[in-house]
Scaffold this motif. Structure first.
Motif, PDB file in Angstrom:
ATOM      1  N   ASP A 129      -4.415  -6.288 -21.164  1.00 49.71           N
ATOM      2  CA  ASP A 129      -5.509  -5.505 -20.582  1.00 49.71           C
ATOM      3  C   ASP A 129      -5.400  -5.443 -19.064  1.00 49.71           C
ATOM      4  O   ASP A 129      -5.638  -4.388 -18.455  1.00 49.71           O
ATOM      5  CB  ASP A 129      -6.863  -6.089 -20.986  1.00 49.71           C
ATOM      6  N   GLU A 130      -5.056  -6.572 -18.455  1.00 42.51           N
ATOM      7  CA  GLU A 130      -4.879  -6.592 -17.004  1.00 42.51           C
ATOM      8  C   GLU A 130      -3.708  -5.702 -16.597  1.00 42.51           C
ATOM      9  O   GLU A 130      -3.784  -4.945 -15.617  1.00 42.51           O
ATOM     10  CB  GLU A 130      -4.632  -8.022 -16.524  1.00 42.51           C
ATOM     11  N   GLN A 131      -2.606  -5.794 -17.316  1.00 43.90           N
ATOM     12  CA  GLN A 131      -1.447  -4.961 -17.015  1.00 43.90           C
ATOM     13  C   GLN A 131      -1.792  -3.478 -17.098  1.00 43.90           C
ATOM     14  O   GLN A 131      -1.377  -2.682 -16.252  1.00 43.90           O
ATOM     15  CB  GLN A 131      -0.310  -5.295 -17.977  1.00 43.90           C
ATOM     16  N   GLU A 132      -2.569  -3.112 -18.106  1.00 46.05           N
ATOM     17  CA  GLU A 132      -2.948  -1.713 -18.274  1.00 46.05           C
ATOM     18  C   GLU A 132      -3.825  -1.235 -17.128  1.00 46.05           C
ATOM     19  O   GLU A 132      -3.708  -0.077 -16.684  1.00 46.05           O
ATOM     20  CB  GLU A 132      -3.664  -1.529 -19.613  1.00 46.05           C
ATOM     21  N   GLU A 133      -4.701  -2.104 -16.617  1.00 45.56           N
ATOM     22  CA  GLU A 133      -5.528  -1.733 -15.471  1.00 45.56           C
ATOM     23  C   GLU A 133      -4.676  -1.395 -14.259  1.00 45.56           C
ATOM     24  O   GLU A 133      -4.914  -0.395 -13.572  1.00 45.56           O
ATOM     25  CB  GLU A 133      -6.505  -2.864 -15.132  1.00 45.56           C
ATOM     26  N   PHE A 134      -3.668  -2.213 -14.004  1.00 48.29           N
ATOM     27  CA  PHE A 134      -2.762  -1.933 -12.890  1.00 48.29           C
ATOM     28  C   PHE A 134      -1.975  -0.655 -13.136  1.00 48.29           C
ATOM     29  O   PHE A 134      -1.777   0.165 -12.230  1.00 48.29           O
ATOM     30  CB  PHE A 134      -1.811  -3.116 -12.670  1.00 48.29           C
ATOM     31  N   ARG A 135      -1.516  -0.468 -14.378  1.00 48.46           N
ATOM     32  CA  ARG A 135      -0.726   0.730 -14.684  1.00 48.46           C
ATOM     33  C   ARG A 135      -1.525   2.004 -14.418  1.00 48.46           C
ATOM     34  O   ARG A 135      -1.008   2.956 -13.815  1.00 48.46           O
ATOM     35  CB  ARG A 135      -0.252   0.710 -16.140  1.00 48.46           C
ATOM     36  N   VAL A 136      -2.762   2.017 -14.854  1.00 46.52           N
ATOM     37  CA  VAL A 136      -3.605   3.201 -14.670  1.00 46.52           C
ATOM     38  C   VAL A 136      -3.784   3.511 -13.188  1.00 46.52           C
ATOM     39  O   VAL A 136      -3.683   4.673 -12.756  1.00 46.52           O
ATOM     40  CB  VAL A 136      -4.975   2.997 -15.356  1.00 46.52           C
ATOM     41  N   GLN A 137      -4.041   2.503 -12.380  1.00 46.28           N
ATOM     42  CA  GLN A 137      -4.230   2.715 -10.943  1.00 46.28           C
ATOM     43  C   GLN A 137      -2.939   3.185 -10.265  1.00 46.28           C
ATOM     44  O   GLN A 137      -2.962   4.107  -9.439  1.00 46.28           O
ATOM     45  CB  GLN A 137      -4.726   1.424 -10.290  1.00 46.28           C
ATOM     46  N   PHE A 138      -1.833   2.569 -10.620  1.00 39.26           N
ATOM     47  CA  PHE A 138      -0.567   2.920  -9.977  1.00 39.26           C
ATOM     48  C   PHE A 138      -0.068   4.290 -10.422  1.00 39.26           C
ATOM     49  O   PHE A 138       0.650   4.967  -9.670  1.00 39.26           O
ATOM     50  CB  PHE A 138       0.487   1.851 -10.270  1.00 39.26           C
ATOM     51  N   ALA A 139      -0.431   4.720 -11.623  1.00 31.63           N
ATOM     52  CA  ALA A 139      -0.023   6.039 -12.102  1.00 31.63           C
ATOM     53  C   ALA A 139      -0.658   7.160 -11.279  1.00 31.63           C
ATOM     54  O   ALA A 139      -0.188   8.301 -11.303  1.00 31.63           O
ATOM     55  CB  ALA A 139      -0.385   6.201 -13.573  1.00 31.63           C
ATOM     56  N   GLU A 140      -1.716   6.847 -10.528  1.00 27.60           N
ATOM     57  CA  GLU A 140      -2.365   7.836  -9.680  1.00 27.60           C
ATOM     58  C   GLU A 140      -1.693   7.981  -8.319  1.00 27.60           C
ATOM     59  O   GLU A 140      -2.040   8.884  -7.550  1.00 27.60           O
ATOM     60  CB  GLU A 140      -3.841   7.468  -9.495  1.00 27.60           C
ATOM     61  N   LEU A 141      -0.754   7.102  -8.003  1.00 29.01           N
ATOM     62  CA  LEU A 141      -0.094   7.185  -6.695  1.00 29.01           C
ATOM     63  C   LEU A 141       0.810   8.415  -6.645  1.00 29.01           C
ATOM     64  O   LEU A 141       1.651   8.615  -7.526  1.00 29.01           O
ATOM     65  CB  LEU A 141       0.735   5.926  -6.428  1.00 29.01           C
ATOM     66  N   PRO A 142       0.696   9.245  -5.612  1.00 28.22           N
ATOM     67  CA  PRO A 142       1.565  10.411  -5.490  1.00 28.22           C
ATOM     68  C   PRO A 142       2.969   9.994  -5.055  1.00 28.22           C
ATOM     69  O   PRO A 142       3.183   8.886  -4.565  1.00 28.22           O
ATOM     70  CB  PRO A 142       0.879  11.232  -4.401  1.00 28.22           C
ATOM     71  N   PHE A 143       3.918  10.897  -5.240  1.00 31.08           N
ATOM     72  CA  PHE A 143       5.287  10.629  -4.790  1.00 31.08           C
ATOM     73  C   PHE A 143       5.480  11.002  -3.325  1.00 31.08           C
ATOM     74  O   PHE A 143       6.473  10.610  -2.714  1.00 31.08           O
ATOM     75  CB  PHE A 143       6.287  11.386  -5.667  1.00 31.08           C
TER      76      PHE A 143
END
Length: 242
Positions: free
Chosen positions: A105-119
């Motif tokens: 669950d913690e890993q998924e929270e980080f994944r969701v936030q980082f997936a919003e980072l633009p290139f």
């Protein structure tokens, strides 16, 4: 998630860019304090690689929640997004053990936030447009790079290749290519550790080893001046380049 995020000119305060952070947020805060950074009007732009290797990687979510802090996606940040499919052994070798120790669950929270980072990020300044990527602009002009990043001309694979170039490439600095990006005032990148801020044409390399016993360089986007480094050391010969 936006491939590219744009910021209009800051008429109230200052804009700074900072090199790779790698989980050293206390040290970053000290660098900001030394500049009398004012979060009410100033903005900070990160060239990515927010996590791995440092002791404060879990603090990154609190920083991403700050309205004045914005970051592009670096190759280490992309590991977080791809944690189910990436080479986990290689990631752990390059500093990813902090993530491996969390529950799902913690890993998924980080994944969701980082997936919003633009290139890529572009910031309007009084002197012209400034582009920010982690490693490299994959084309000779920013306009072509952004167009192909947003709308791949031939295939989705080409778009993926463009993203990987933005996060991983060292072609320009390996060749010491000073040709620059003609339709930008400046492009700001990290990824390659340098002993002090280095310009190749109008491309600034500002990862000065703050996460490796060096110092954080803050580059003022309005003036294109760097906060003077203190006792710079030579980090060119470090074997670790991921």
């Amino acid at each position: 998630m936006s491939q590219i995020k744009r910021f209009e000119i800051n008429t109230a305060g200052r804009d700074f860019a900072v090199g790779d952070i790698h989980g050293h947020f206390t040290q970053l805060q000290s660098a900001l304090d030394a500049t009398e950074f004012d979060p009410a009007v100033d903005r900070l732009f990160s060239v990515g690689d927010l996590v791995d290797r440092g002791p404060e990687c879990r603090d990154v979510l609190a920083w991403l929640d700050k309205p004045w802090f914005n970051a592009v996606r670096g190759n280490h940040d992309d590991y977080v997004v791809r944690f189910d499919t990436c080479d986990a052994e290689n990631w752990i070798y390059n500093g990813g053990s902090w993530f491996a120790g969390m529950n799902r669950d913690e890993q998924e929270e980080f994944r969701v936030q980082f997936a919003e980072l633009p290139f890529a990020i572009e910031v309007e300044t009084a002197g012209g447009l400034v582009g920010i990527v982690h490693a490299e602009c994959g084309r000779t002009t920013w306009a072509q790079f952004r167009a192909e990043l947003l709308e791949p001309i031939h295939s989705r694979q080409e778009q993926k290749n463009m993203r990987n170039t933005a996060m991983w490439s060292r072609k320009r600095i390996d060749a010491m290519d000073e040709s620059g990006i003609p339709d930008l005032r400046a492009m700001i990148v990290g990824h390659e550790v340098v002993s002090e801020a280095t310009w190749l044409g109008n491309v600034a390399y500002i990862d000065t080893g703050g996460h490796r016993g060096g110092h954080f360089t803050l580059l003022n986007l309005q003036t294109l001046e760097c906060i003077p480094p203190v006792n710079p050391k030579n980090y060119w010969d470090l074997e670790e380049r991921a």
